[in-house]
Design a protein around this motif. Structure first.
Motif, PDB file in Angstrom:
ATOM      1  N   LEU C  47       0.916  -1.022   0.247  1.00  0.00           N
ATOM      2  CA  LEU C  47      -0.052  -0.071   0.034  1.00  0.00           C
ATOM      3  C   LEU C  47       0.920   1.367   0.138  1.00  0.00           C
ATOM      4  CD1 LEU C  47      -2.749  -0.835   2.595  1.00  0.00           C
ATOM      5  CD2 LEU C  47      -3.076  -0.701   0.105  1.00  0.00           C
ATOM      6  N   PRO C  48       0.810   2.258  -1.046  1.00  0.00           N
ATOM      7  CA  PRO C  48       1.627   3.494  -0.942  1.00  0.00           C
ATOM      8  C   PRO C  48       1.054   4.339   0.108  1.00  0.00           C
ATOM      9  CG  PRO C  48      -0.092   3.597  -2.797  1.00  0.00           C
ATOM     10  CD  PRO C  48      -0.439   2.220  -1.995  1.00  0.00           C
ATOM     11  N   ILE C  49       1.394   3.907   1.496  1.00  0.00           N
ATOM     12  CA  ILE C  49       0.876   4.808   2.358  1.00  0.00           C
ATOM     13  C   ILE C  49       2.110   5.002   3.304  1.00  0.00           C
ATOM     14  CG2 ILE C  49      -0.322   4.977   4.530  1.00  0.00           C
ATOM     15  CD1 ILE C  49      -2.474   3.262   3.173  1.00  0.00           C
ATOM     16  N   PRO C  50       2.646   6.162   3.585  1.00  0.00           N
ATOM     17  CA  PRO C  50       3.726   6.288   4.478  1.00  0.00           C
ATOM     18  C   PRO C  50       3.534   5.792   5.882  1.00  0.00           C
ATOM     19  CG  PRO C  50       3.228   8.354   3.779  1.00  0.00           C
ATOM     20  CD  PRO C  50       2.096   7.314   3.227  1.00  0.00           C
ATOM     21  N   GLY C  51       4.639   5.055   6.349  1.00  0.00           N
ATOM     22  CA  GLY C  51       4.400   4.689   7.829  1.00  0.00           C
ATOM     23  C   GLY C  51       5.883   5.146   8.465  1.00  0.00           C
ATOM     24  N   GLU C  52       5.821   5.098   9.684  1.00  0.00           N
ATOM     25  CA  GLU C  52       6.979   5.696  10.523  1.00  0.00           C
ATOM     26  C   GLU C  52       7.872   4.547  10.824  1.00  0.00           C
ATOM     27  OE1 GLU C  52       8.423   8.554  14.104  1.00  0.00           O
ATOM     28  OE2 GLU C  52       6.175   8.500  13.625  1.00  0.00           O
ATOM     29  N   LEU C  53       9.186   4.680  10.420  1.00  0.00           N
ATOM     30  CA  LEU C  53      10.245   3.529  10.475  1.00  0.00           C
ATOM     31  C   LEU C  53      10.921   3.745  11.813  1.00  0.00           C
ATOM     32  CD1 LEU C  53      11.622   3.028   6.946  1.00  0.00           C
ATOM     33  CD2 LEU C  53      10.633   1.156   8.175  1.00  0.00           C
ATOM     34  N   THR C  54      10.941   2.897  12.838  1.00  0.00           N
ATOM     35  CA  THR C  54      11.242   3.369  13.990  1.00  0.00           C
ATOM     36  C   THR C  54      11.785   1.972  14.626  1.00  0.00           C
ATOM     37  OG1 THR C  54       9.124   2.937  15.118  1.00  0.00           O
ATOM     38  CG2 THR C  54       9.832   5.160  14.895  1.00  0.00           C
ATOM     39  N   GLY C  55      12.794   2.244  15.642  1.00  0.00           N
ATOM     40  CA  GLY C  55      13.277   1.037  16.434  1.00  0.00           C
ATOM     41  C   GLY C  55      14.167   0.247  15.636  1.00  0.00           C
ATOM     42  N   ASP C  56      14.265  -1.053  15.677  1.00  0.00           N
ATOM     43  CA  ASP C  56      15.289  -1.813  15.036  1.00  0.00           C
ATOM     44  C   ASP C  56      15.054  -1.978  13.654  1.00  0.00           C
ATOM     45  OD1 ASP C  56      17.614  -3.188  14.866  1.00  0.00           O
ATOM     46  OD2 ASP C  56      16.629  -5.260  16.035  1.00  0.00           O
ATOM     47  N   ILE C  57      15.839  -1.250  12.852  1.00  0.00           N
ATOM     48  CA  ILE C  57      15.345  -1.233  11.214  1.00  0.00           C
ATOM     49  C   ILE C  57      16.754  -1.784  10.927  1.00  0.00           C
ATOM     50  CG2 ILE C  57      13.864   0.704  11.360  1.00  0.00           C
ATOM     51  CD1 ILE C  57      15.928   2.251  10.246  1.00  0.00           C
ATOM     52  N   VAL C  58      16.669  -2.500   9.576  1.00  0.00           N
ATOM     53  CA  VAL C  58      17.484  -3.097   8.548  1.00  0.00           C
ATOM     54  C   VAL C  58      17.330  -2.650   7.212  1.00  0.00           C
ATOM     55  CG1 VAL C  58      16.254  -5.381   8.300  1.00  0.00           C
ATOM     56  CG2 VAL C  58      18.623  -5.147   8.069  1.00  0.00           C
ATOM     57  N   SER C  59      18.341  -2.492   6.412  1.00  0.00           N
ATOM     58  CA  SER C  59      18.284  -2.299   5.152  1.00  0.00           C
ATOM     59  C   SER C  59      19.107  -3.314   4.000  1.00  0.00           C
ATOM     60  CB  SER C  59      18.991  -0.744   4.810  1.00  0.00           C
ATOM     61  OG  SER C  59      18.498   0.221   5.439  1.00  0.00           O
ATOM     62  N   SER C  60      18.489  -3.474   3.085  1.00  0.00           N
ATOM     63  CA  SER C  60      19.375  -4.099   1.918  1.00  0.00           C
ATOM     64  C   SER C  60      19.535  -3.442   0.620  1.00  0.00           C
ATOM     65  CB  SER C  60      18.565  -5.603   1.710  1.00  0.00           C
ATOM     66  OG  SER C  60      17.338  -5.380   1.208  1.00  0.00           O
ATOM     67  N   TRP C  61      20.508  -3.575  -0.114  1.00  0.00           N
ATOM     68  CA  TRP C  61      20.571  -2.674  -1.213  1.00  0.00           C
ATOM     69  C   TRP C  61      21.531  -3.236  -2.178  1.00  0.00           C
ATOM     70  CZ3 TRP C  61      22.922  -1.827   3.502  1.00  0.00           C
ATOM     71  CH2 TRP C  61      24.378  -1.850   3.437  1.00  0.00           C
ATOM     72  N   VAL C  62      21.321  -2.862  -3.295  1.00  0.00           N
ATOM     73  CA  VAL C  62      22.411  -3.362  -4.361  1.00  0.00           C
ATOM     74  C   VAL C  62      22.878  -1.927  -5.317  1.00  0.00           C
ATOM     75  CG1 VAL C  62      21.600  -5.627  -5.235  1.00  0.00           C
ATOM     76  CG2 VAL C  62      20.397  -3.671  -6.341  1.00  0.00           C
ATOM     77  N   ASP C  63      23.913  -1.818  -5.730  1.00  0.00           N
ATOM     78  CA  ASP C  63      24.490  -0.680  -6.477  1.00  0.00           C
ATOM     79  C   ASP C  63      24.480  -0.834  -7.827  1.00  0.00           C
ATOM     80  OD1 ASP C  63      25.472   0.284  -4.041  1.00  0.00           O
ATOM     81  OD2 ASP C  63      27.363  -0.780  -3.973  1.00  0.00           O
ATOM     82  N   VAL C  64      24.156   0.117  -8.605  1.00  0.00           N
ATOM     83  CA  VAL C  64      24.132   0.292 -10.087  1.00  0.00           C
ATOM     84  C   VAL C  64      24.911   1.344 -10.480  1.00  0.00           C
ATOM     85  CG1 VAL C  64      22.537   1.132 -12.231  1.00  0.00           C
ATOM     86  CG2 VAL C  64      21.510   0.000  -9.861  1.00  0.00           C
ATOM     87  N   VAL C  65      25.975   0.858 -11.276  1.00  0.00           N
ATOM     88  CA  VAL C  65      26.969   1.869 -11.768  1.00  0.00           C
ATOM     89  C   VAL C  65      26.795   2.100 -13.424  1.00  0.00           C
ATOM     90  CG1 VAL C  65      29.405   2.160 -12.229  1.00  0.00           C
ATOM     91  CG2 VAL C  65      28.644   1.345 -10.079  1.00  0.00           C
ATOM     92  N   GLY C  66      26.546   3.107 -13.952  1.00  0.00           N
ATOM     93  CA  GLY C  66      26.500   3.316 -15.317  1.00  0.00           C
ATOM     94  C   GLY C  66      26.062   5.003 -15.546  1.00  0.00           C
ATOM     95  N   PRO C  67      25.327   5.239 -16.737  1.00  0.00           N
ATOM     96  CA  PRO C  67      24.965   6.683 -16.784  1.00  0.00           C
ATOM     97  C   PRO C  67      24.386   7.366 -15.651  1.00  0.00           C
ATOM     98  CG  PRO C  67      24.408   5.326 -18.698  1.00  0.00           C
ATOM     99  CD  PRO C  67      24.572   4.300 -17.564  1.00  0.00           C
ATOM    100  N   TRP C  68      23.664   6.428 -14.823  1.00  0.00           N
ATOM    101  CA  TRP C  68      23.428   6.890 -13.423  1.00  0.00           C
ATOM    102  C   TRP C  68      23.818   5.804 -12.649  1.00  0.00           C
ATOM    103  CZ3 TRP C  68      20.724   4.421  -9.442  1.00  0.00           C
ATOM    104  CH2 TRP C  68      20.205   5.513  -8.185  1.00  0.00           C
ATOM    105  N   THR C  69      24.548   6.408 -11.615  1.00  0.00           N
ATOM    106  CA  THR C  69      25.127   5.605 -10.603  1.00  0.00           C
ATOM    107  C   THR C  69      24.885   5.822  -8.757  1.00  0.00           C
ATOM    108  OG1 THR C  69      27.260   5.631 -11.666  1.00  0.00           O
ATOM    109  CG2 THR C  69      27.494   5.255  -9.340  1.00  0.00           C
ATOM    110  N   GLY C  70      24.453   4.936  -8.352  1.00  0.00           N
ATOM    111  CA  GLY C  70      23.553   5.065  -7.156  1.00  0.00           C
ATOM    112  C   GLY C  70      23.373   3.600  -6.522  1.00  0.00           C
TER     113      GLY C  70
END
Lengths: 120, 127, 173
Positions: C47-70
């Protein structure tokens, strides 16, 4: 028939195996490999009839594994199951000798579409 | 303008320095990150530092982290120079505080374009 | 010779796009929904509804390198990440999840979302292997496309964020 599933993510290997079952390929032997180097070794030792491989993996990527297989004369059917679905990746895969590229996320139907001709 | 070129390959140092000198830069070279820091610590403060990723003694990432930890070097613009096989490490270098990156091999024109974006082309060649 | 900067010095051959010029939240949402349906479960919605991220949080990610890098970063509560892992593992979920299971499953979701974001961006680009931990910092607030959703009532954010600092003279948002 024997299918080799190569992915560095154990979760993704399980999802691929589950999807194979859902797509009706439930009477095949499954062998797992945890990176490209492992897959390359198991192509020799396990002699699978089909390799389903991730693209980005540590040690040896899927495309490096495929290139090494073809360079050593192995013609085992090879398909990618990867989050890399862009046109240039598909072209690279085809040029290296891959039969198909299934982009994640996928469904059982996607598997049927690509695998029916290979492991009927 | 001044640029410090840090690379363990003498050939690569010459190529990068050659491009920069062609654009009007005064350059100095260092063979690894530690030597690069020695140049800065010696008081030669350039506008631009071009730094390789894989080097002995002190690699590019360690160098960037060390420079970013020193407020005296806040004005430096850091350009990582890496090879395609180091692709996925680029974002780590940027996160550590590098401003831009170039992937080897590159042309003098590509280098010049990146410097133009950063506002780091010496006046006389800017037009 | 002319000492006035007319802007001509910025050659058209070299520009640096920010992510909001390349992808919008609706596209990221659609990519995420497809990933959820296929990986987490057919009936799973975001659901596209913002909620508040609090407490014990964790992230996962991948990098993209090219004409746009991030980086494409997913962030949620540790409990929610564990819930996602159980959903992905299905019948194979162990009674006690280990950190490694969560890193694997949550990382794989970032990999699939990131791979599809990469495919929607101008290429050629390279994609990194997934990583899990504390989210990488936002480098340029103007170079972020962020989506906040709820999964099973729990907040989760997807941030497509540039790795390069703002150019000199560029608006800092």
């Amino acid at each position: 028939m024997k299918i080799l599933v190569a992915d560095d993510s154990r979760v993704m290997r399980q999802i691929v195996i589950r999807t194979l079952r859902q797509a009706g390929y439930d009477d095949h032997d499954i062998v797992e490999a945890e990176d490209g180097a492992d897959a390359l070794a198991k192509v020799t030792s396990e002699k699978p009839d089909l390799v389903l491989s991730d693209w980005n993996m540590p040690n040896m990527t899927g495309i490096e594994c495929l290139q090494a297989m073809r360079a050593s004369g192995s013609a085992v059917p090879f398909g990618f199951v990867t989050s890399e679905g862009s046109p240039e990746m598909r072209e690279k895969a085809a040029n290296a000798g891959a039969l198909f590229l299934i982009a994640k996320p996928f469904t059982a139907d996607t598997f049927n579409e690509h695998l029916d001709g290979v492991i009927a | 303008m001044r640029a410090l070129v840090i690379d363990d390959s003498r050939a690569m140092r010459r190529i990068v320095s050659g491009i920069l000198e062609g654009l009007g830069y005064e350059t100095q070279q260092a063979g690894h990150g530690r030597e690069g820091l020695d140049v800065l610590d010696g008081g030669w403060l350039p506008e631009l530092v071009c730094v390789d990723w894989n080097m002995p003694v002190m690699d590019g990432l360690q160098f960037v982290s060390a420079v970013r930890a020193n407020p005296a070097y806040r004005q430096l613009t850091i350009m990582m120079v890496t090879s395609e096989s180091e692709h996925t490490q680029i974002v780590r270098a940027l996160a550590a505080g590098a401003h831009e990156y170039m992937i080897k091999p590159f042309t003098a024109d590509a280098f010049r374009d990146k410097l133009a974006l950063l506002g780091l082309l010496p006046q006389e060649v800017a037009l | 010779m002319n000492d006035v900067d007319t802007g001509e010095r910025r050659r058209s051959g070299e520009t640096r796009p920010v992510i909001t010029e390349l992808i919008d939240e609706a596209t990221v949402q659609s990519i995420a929904e497809d990933a959820w349906t296929a990986l987490v479960g057919e009936d799973e919605i975001l659901l596209p509804i913002p909620g508040e991220l609090t407490g014990d949080i964790v992230s996962s990610w991948v990098d993209v390198v090219g004409p746009w890098t991030g980086t494409v970063v997913l962030t949620t509560g540790r409990e929610t990440a564990a819930g996602l892992t159980r959903a992905l593992l299905g019948d194979h979920a162990p009674d006690e999840l280990e950190d490694e299971d969560i890193a694997d499953a949550f990382g794989e979701i970032a990999n699939v979302v990131g791979g599809n974001v990469k495919a929607a961006l101008p290429g050629p680009s390279a994609l990194s292997l997934p990583d899990v931990g504390d989210a990488p910092a936002v480098r340029n607030p103007a170079d972020v496309c962020r989506l906040d959703v709820l999964w099973r009532g729990e907040p989760l954010s997807i941030s497509v964020q540039g790795a390069l600092p703002a150019l000199p003279g560029a608006p800092q948002n």
